[in-house]
Design an enzyme around this catalytic site. Structure first.
Site: not given
Ligand code: GDP
Ligand code: IMO
Ligand code: MG
Length: 427
Positions: A40-41, A222
């Site tokens: 989730g960026h 990650q």
């Protein structure tokens, strides 16, 4: 020209999306090389917040080509929703997005396998995002998985049925039944949509771009401490999150790697299970969580918080050949009188080390701290590096002395604009 790579140095959520978005205008191509919708960026600009899961963070720049590389595991359902969200915000991502035909497909049954596997682990569960990442990479390595290019084959449905049959047996082995419900229909609708996009041999696209002098930024997902080889195994993700993963995940030879940006928070967080030596289970940890709004961008789970950990940062820097450091979320530590930095670990034998031991479990090592004075100034209000408070500059210098890599970017807020670039000489 070279491929520059941006890597998270901790357990993810360091702020990779924000910095990729900031750096993107100096590149022609932004490419994701591993992971999938577990990521989730977050990007913030012009008063709007965007969270990307599988689409590279250069997507808001229409002149930049964005590539989902072969090392990625792609969930067509999540992907279609992401594309729709962008469309709703006026971004026509289909124009500048390219998907590798060699990227692996996440099927609805992979998500079921992820869940039943976690349930079977009980209290030893990994704390996976339940997005089907582990089972999809297992099928890839097991040489039975499906890839994006397969959706173009006439017998795609048959291949799909065959794989789901395998999954059904595995789910039954766990004493459960595989029920996919409307997910299956959603999947085939999303696959039909995916067929309309630019599906490419991205390894050629990238290498030809390199040959013609284009600049490429590879966006890690990650973090190095979640790497399947070097992370806190088994509490890791199922891909190579380090620089080497960009070579296999994009088809880029090591000789083409240029700058390596290593991103870390001014403190440290982790979401999911597994060792975290500097974790703060007290009011200080809670204060960091609230100040940093440390809740997962993908699952909404509260992130575990603690002080910065230099032995593990040194380890990540070594594994990735980091050439520049970017410190994120420095503004979050405003209220603290003292900032603690873990410089070494004490092992059960009494040995003091700055190396990451085989086991990082609590009880296997004790973090040793040095205290530095806090700066008590809201860094978010600061607009140029020469206005940074002395105590904060001392914190930066202390970290640089230990890490021996320059901190070239300091991020002082979630917005694109809250980014200070700095030139530095390491003592
Ligand atoms: P990523 O997965 O590495 O891209 O990071 P995430 O987006 O999951 O998490 C980072 C969070 O911190 C997001 O909510 C960002 O908007 C936010 N963020 C990024 N940089 C800063 C910063 O310098 N200060 C503050 N306060 N928030 C930041
Ligand atoms: P970004 O790119 C933080 C964690 C999960 C779990 C472990 C395995 O946003 O930094 P998985 O679903 O991959 O099998 O879960 O890895 N994890 C992340 N933690 N940020 C992420 O991505 C993560 N992706 C996976 O919480 O502990
Ligand atoms: Mg994240």
């Amino acid at each position: 020209m070279a491929v520059d790579i941006l890597i998270g140095l901790q357990w993810g959520d360091e702020g990779k999306g924000k910095i990729v978005d900031v750096l993107a205008p100096t590149y022609d191509i932004v490419a994701r090389f591993q992971g999938g919708p577990n990521a989730g960026h977050t990007l913030e600009f012009e008063g709007t917040k965007h969270v990307l899961h599988q689409i590279p963070s250069g997507i808001f720049h229409p002149e930049i080509k964005n590539i989902i590389g072969n090392g990625v595991v792609l969930d067509p359902i999540v992907f279609r929703t992401e594309m729709q969200k962008l469309q709703d915000r006026g971004v026509d991502a289909a124009q500048n997005l390219f998907v590798s035909k060699k990227a692996s497909l996440i099927l609805p049954s992979h998500k079921v396998l992820d869940r039943v596997s976690e349930e079977a682990l009980g209290s030893g569960k990994i704390g996976s995002t339940l997005k089907g990442i582990g089972p999809t990479y297992q099928d890839k390595i097991g040489r039975v998985g499906l890839r994006v290019g397969d959706i173009l084959a006439d017998d795609f449905q048959e291949r799909y049925d065959k794989l789901v049959e395998r999954h059904r047996k595995t789910v039954e082995f766990y004493g459960q039944e595989l029920e996919l419900g409307e997910q299956e229909q959603n999947f085939f609708e999303a696959v039909a949509y995916l067929r309309t996009l630019k599906l490419v041999d991205s390894e050629y696209m990238i290498n030809e771009a390199l040959q013609s002098g284009k600049r490429i930024l590879a966006e890690g997902a990650q973090g190095a401490l979640l790497d399947v080889d070097f992370g806190t195994y088994p509490f890791v993700t199922s891909s190579s999150t380090i620089v080497a993963g960009a070579c296999t995940g994009l088809g880029v030879a090591p000789k083409h790697i240029g700058e390596v940006y290593g991103i870390f928070k001014a403190y440290c967080t982790r979401v999911g299970s597994g060792p975290f030596p500097t974790e703060l289970l007290d009011a200080v940890g809670e204060e960091i969580r609230q100040a940093g709004r440390e809740f997962g961008s993908t699952t909404g789970r509260p992130r575990r918080c603690g002080w910065v950990d230099l032995p593990s940062l040194k380890y990540s820097i070594m594994l990735n050949g980091v050439t520049q450091l970017n410190m994120m979320k420095a503004d979050v530590l405003t209220e603290f009188d003292t900032i603690q930095v873990c410089t070494h670990y004490k092992l059960p034998s009494g040995e003091i080390t700055d190396k990451v031991p085989h086991s990082m479990e609590v009880g296997e090592l004790e973090p040793m701290y040095e205290s530095l004075p806090g700066w008590k100034v809201d860094l978010n209000k600061i607009e140029s590096v020469d206005k940074l408070p002395e105590a904060f500059n001392n914190y930066l210098a202390f970290l640089e002395k230990h890490l021996q890599v320059p901190i070239t970017i300091v991020s002082v807020g979630p917005d694109r604009k809250s980014t200070l670039k700095r030139e530095t000489v390491i003592a």
